[in-house]
Design a protein around this motif. Structure first.
Motif, short mmCIF file in Angstrom:
data_model
loop_
_atom_site.label_atom_id
_atom_site.label_comp_id
_atom_site.label_asym_id
_atom_site.label_seq_id
_atom_site.Cartn_x
_atom_site.Cartn_y
_atom_site.Cartn_z
N HIS A 18 1.11 -0.79 -0.46
CA HIS A 18 -0.43 0.10 0.18
C HIS A 18 0.98 0.94 -0.12
O HIS A 18 0.56 2.80 -0.16
N SER A 19 2.34 1.12 -0.41
CA SER A 19 3.34 2.54 -0.13
C SER A 19 4.42 2.46 -0.40
O SER A 19 5.41 1.73 0.02
N SER A 40 -0.57 10.09 3.76
CA SER A 40 -0.45 9.82 1.94
C SER A 40 0.23 8.90 1.56
O SER A 40 0.99 9.85 1.07
N ASP A 43 0.37 3.03 -3.38
CA ASP A 43 0.30 2.16 -4.46
C ASP A 43 0.50 0.86 -4.85
O ASP A 43 1.08 2.50 -6.59
N SER A 48 -3.76 7.03 -3.86
CA SER A 48 -2.95 6.80 -2.75
C SER A 48 -4.06 6.46 -1.22
O SER A 48 -5.54 6.93 -1.89
N ARG A 49 -3.19 6.56 -0.38
CA ARG A 49 -4.36 5.47 0.82
C ARG A 49 -3.89 6.42 2.22
O ARG A 49 -2.49 6.81 1.92
N THR A 51 -2.09 6.49 5.38
CA THR A 51 -1.48 4.80 6.74
C THR A 51 -0.76 6.02 7.54
O THR A 51 -0.71 7.51 7.58
N PRO A 70 -3.06 0.47 4.95
CA PRO A 70 -3.79 1.63 5.17
C PRO A 70 -4.34 1.34 6.43
O PRO A 70 -5.59 0.62 6.46
N GLU A 73 -9.73 2.38 3.05
CA GLU A 73 -10.34 2.18 2.06
C GLU A 73 -10.85 3.00 0.84
O GLU A 73 -11.11 3.60 1.37
#
Length: 312
Positions: A18-19, A40, A43, A48-49, A51, A70, A73
Motif C-alpha cells: 500500500h506504500s 498519504s 500503491d 493514494s491511501r 496510513t 492503509p 480503503e
C-alpha cells in the motif's frame, strides 16, 4: 530562520504494497507516549491511501512503528474516492471517536477531480470508515472545478470552521490541463453540512496560482495558517515556480492577511537536500512548550517528510 530544520523523518522503502512511494501531507496526531504521523502513500497503481507511523516525541527521526496497511480503503465504482483517498484533518470527538476529513480522488480522461469526504474511527485511529457514500463538499457554484484538503477547527461554542482549497479553472499549459486553486473558508453547525464564505481566504495573484494544504491553528486568540503556494507554469521542474511555504493571520478566521515574510522556513539551497526543489504541505503542532513543523520536500512527498523546530 526561526525554523531550524532537523532532517527527514520518513520515506517509504517500497516494501509495503500500500506504500510503494510517497509520504505526503503529514499530520501530527498526539498520543500520550508517542507521536503518530498520518500521511498519504501510493500503491503500485499510484493510488493514494492514508496510513501512519509512530515516532518518538523528543527525536521524531526515531521511528517506533510503521503501520502495515492503509487506515481507510477507497470508495466503490463511481464514488468520489474511487481512485484515491488523501488524509487532511483529524478531529477528536467527545465520545472518543476520531473524524477524518479527507480528499477523495477521481481520475478523469486527462486530469483529476477532487471532493471532500468524512470518515470515522471507533478504534483509536487504526481504521476509519466512510460516514457517507457521497462527499460532504464537491464542485459547485462556489467551487467550479473541485474542493479538497480541508483544515478544520471545532470552536469552544460548538461551531465549526474550515479552510480548504477550491479549484476555479483549468488552462492548458504545455498540452496539459493545469488547475488554478485558491483557499476558501466555510462554517458549520455540525461539521458535516457546510456554508461557504464569499470572501476568499487566500486569493490569486501574479504568482499564487495554487494553494496547497492550509494548516490552521489558534494561538492567543488569533487564527494562524501555514500554507503552500506555487505558480502554474513549470512548477514540477523549476524550483523558482515550485511550492514554497507561506504564512497568514486572521482575527476572525474569514479575513486573512498574508505575512509570508514571517514564515521562517524556505526550500534548501543545497541540491542534495530532500527539499531543494520544493517545500510544502506543512502541519504545525506543539509539544511540551516547543513548536514543530512537519513538511514535504521534492516530488510532492516522493522524497518523504521532514520536520523543523522553532527557535526564538
Amino acid at each position: 530562520m526561526p525554523w531550524i530544520k532537523k532532517g527527514v523523518i520518513y520515506k517509504p522503502d517500497g516494501k509495503l504494497a500500500h506504500s510503494r512511494s510517497h509520504a505526503q501531507v503529514p499530520f501530527a496526531y498526539k498520543h500520550d507516549d508517542f507521536l503518530r504521523i498520518y500521511f498519504s502513500s501510493r500503491d503500485d497503481s499510484v493510488q493514494s491511501r492514508p496510513t501512519f507511523i509512530d515516532v518518538d516525541y523528543d527525536d521524531p527521526t526515531k521511528i517506533l512503528y510503521i503501520h502495515d496497511r492503509p487506515v481507510l480503503e477507497l470508495g466503490g465504482p463511481g464514488e468520489y474516492d474511487e481512485t484515491g483517498a488523501m488524509p487532511a484533518w483529524f478531529v477528536n470527538q467527545p465520545n472518543g471517536d476520531i473524524w477524518l476529513y479527507y480528499t477523495g480522488w477521481n481520475r478523469t480522461w486527462n486530469s483529476y477531480r477532487l471532493s471532500m469526504g468524512l470518515s470515522v474511527s471507533t478504534d483509536g485511529g487504526l481504521t476509519f470508515k466512510k460516514m457517507f457514500t457521497g462527499p460532504i463538499m464537491d464542485r459547485s457554484i462556489q467551487n467550479p472545478i473541485w474542493a479538497g484538503q480541508p483544515s478544520v477547527i471545532r470552536e469552544d461554542d460548538g461551531t465549526w470552521k474550515m479552510w480548504y482549497i477550491s479549484g476555479h479553472k483549468c488552462e492548458y499549459i504545455h498540452g496539459y490541463p493545469e488547475p488554478f486553486y485558491r483557499c476558501q473558508s466555510a462554517f458549520s453547525k455540525d461539521g458535516i453540512h457546510w456554508e461557504i464564505n464569499d470572501i476568499p481566504t487566500l486569493d490569486f495573484d501574479d504568482f499564487l496560482h495554487a494553494v496547497g494544504r492550509p494548516s490552521v491553528f489558534k494561538q492567543d486568540g488569533l487564527y494562524k495558517m501555514y500554507y503552500s503556494y506555487r505558480h502554474t507554469r513549470d512548477y514540477r521542474t523549476d524550483r523558482n515556480q515550485a511550492y514554497r511555504l507561506g504564512y497568514a493571520e486572521s482575527a476572525d478566521g474569514v479575513n486573512w492577511e498574508r505575512k509570508d515574510h514571517l514564515v521562517g522556513i524556505q526550500m534548501s539551497d543545497n541540491p542534495d537536500d530532500f527539499d531543494y526543489l520544493m517545500i510544502g504541505y506543512a502541519h504545525y503542532y506543539e509539544h511540551k512548550g516547543r513548536k514543530y513543523l512537519l513538511y514535504n520536500g521534492n516530488g510532492f512527498g516522493a522524497s518523504g517528510f521532514g520536520y523543523a523546530v522553532w527557535e526564538d
